[in-house]
Enzyme design. Structure first.
Site, short mmCIF file in Angstrom:
data_model
loop_
_atom_site.label_atom_id
_atom_site.label_comp_id
_atom_site.label_asym_id
_atom_site.label_seq_id
_atom_site.Cartn_x
_atom_site.Cartn_y
_atom_site.Cartn_z
N GLY A 11 0.82 -1.21 0.00
CA GLY A 11 0.00 0.00 0.00
C GLY A 11 0.85 1.25 0.00
CB ALA A 12 4.27 1.79 -0.99
NE ARG A 14 -4.77 5.33 -2.01
CZ ARG A 14 -5.76 5.29 -1.13
NH1 ARG A 14 -5.95 6.30 -0.30
NH2 ARG A 14 -6.57 4.25 -1.07
CG ASN A 57 -6.38 -7.68 -3.60
OD1 ASN A 57 -6.16 -7.39 -2.43
ND2 ASN A 57 -7.57 -8.04 -4.03
CG ASN A 84 0.89 1.22 4.95
OD1 ASN A 84 0.66 1.99 5.90
ND2 ASN A 84 0.41 1.47 3.72
CB SER A 136 -5.18 0.92 14.12
OG SER A 136 -6.01 1.97 14.55
CE1 TYR A 149 -8.36 0.26 9.78
CE2 TYR A 149 -8.53 1.07 12.03
CZ TYR A 149 -7.85 1.02 10.83
OH TYR A 149 -6.68 1.72 10.68
CB ALA A 151 -12.11 -7.51 14.70
CE LYS A 153 -5.22 -1.57 10.52
NZ LYS A 153 -4.02 -1.70 9.65
CB ILE A 182 -1.76 9.26 10.75
CG1 ILE A 182 -1.22 8.44 11.93
CG2 ILE A 182 -0.63 9.80 9.87
CD1 ILE A 182 -0.34 9.19 12.90
#
Ligand code: NDP
Length: 241
Positions: A11-12, A14, A57, A84, A136, A149, A151, A153, A182
């Site tokens: 996921g680099a 952005r 993906n 990430n 997170s 989300y 769960a 993380k 962030i």
């Protein structure tokens, strides 16, 4: 500091992933910038930092295997893996669709498993490696409207600690970063009232930047962090203390 190291950041194209990729490259690492939808942005960033972009993906187990295999075949090794890639599909539990739960788990938790699963054999063979998973504060504290989300993380934290225990004897470390609020496109999507509510919970009284997270990722990838494994480090202005 990271000269000669080969790094993969998922996921680099952005956001936080892009910031981490740039920061690792600034320290001398050769970075493979994974992307899913953001092909142009990832390719532009790769050109800027002297790395390469690779589309995959992370929710696809086989595709992750091909990505890791291609990296090791092309560059002979993999030193740093930063997981990430992540998505949100927020909603209250009473109204949360099954697909919203499954999609978030598939990308955030299973995606992290997929890359580690495929990279671990190379890390074990090399007797070295750094795995950095982006969790997170939601995974530490929970968050209303983010059951899926949170769960995923929290799952990343359990995965991190188990992998850290399994790979430690071969010199491989595995740690998690738990960012708070962030400023990225992910948080841009939040309503103003929700942003204000979060800000009031942050002792340092400011939102975090991509650079705040990237600095820790660089440290965890460096020799200075060789005795740190299985840890979850919050970058959240004190929110989760
Ligand atoms: P963004 O929404 O800005 O970016 C998400 C990134 O994840 C994009 O690069 C996207 O790639 C990538 N991605 C999503 N799904 C996939 C997939 N299936 N395969 C590969 N890549 C994928 O989010 P942030 O930069 O804010 O977040 C990055 C990470 O940090 C996430 O794991 C997030 O959960 C975590 N985090 C963020 C916080 C914040 O406040 N921003 C707080 C705590 C944690 P593409 O565009 O190419 O599809």
């Amino acid at each position: 500091m990271l000269t000669g190291k080969i790094a993969l950041v998922t996921g680099a194209g952005r956001g936080i992933g892009l910031g981490i990729a740039k920061a690792l490259a600034d320290e001398g690492a050769f970075v493979i910038l994974n992307y899913n939808g953001s092909k142009e942005r990832a390719m532009a960033a790769a050109a800027e930092i002297g790395g390469v972009a690779y589309g995959c993906n992370v929710a696809d187990y086989e595709a992750c295997g091909q990505m890791i295999g291609t990296i090791v075949k092309t560059y002979g090794r993999l030193d740093i893996l930063v997981n990430n890639a992540g998505i949100t599909r927020d909603g209250l539990i009473m109204k949360m669709g099954e697909a919203d739960f499954d999609d978030v788990i598939a990308t955030n938790l299973k995606g992290t498993f997929h890359t580690i699963r495929h990279a671990s054999r190379w890390f074990l063979k090399q007797r070295s490696g750094r795995i950095i998973n982006i969790s997170s504060v939601s995974g530490l504290m929970g968050n209303a409207g983010q059951a899926n989300y949170s769960a995923s993380k929290a799952g990343v934290i359990g995965l991190t600690k188990s992998v850290a225990r399994e790979l430690a004897s071969r010199g491989v470390t595995c740690n998690a970063i738990a960012p708070g609020y962030i400023e990225t496109e992910m948080t841009d999507a939040m309503a103003d009232a929700a942003k204000e509510a979060v800000l009031s919970q942050i002792p340092l009284k400011r939102t975090g930047t991509v650079a705040d997270v990237a600095g820790l990722a660089v440290f965890l990838a460096s020799d200075a962090a060789s005795y740190i494994t299985g840890q979850v480090i919050a970058v959240d202005g004190g929110m989760s203390m």
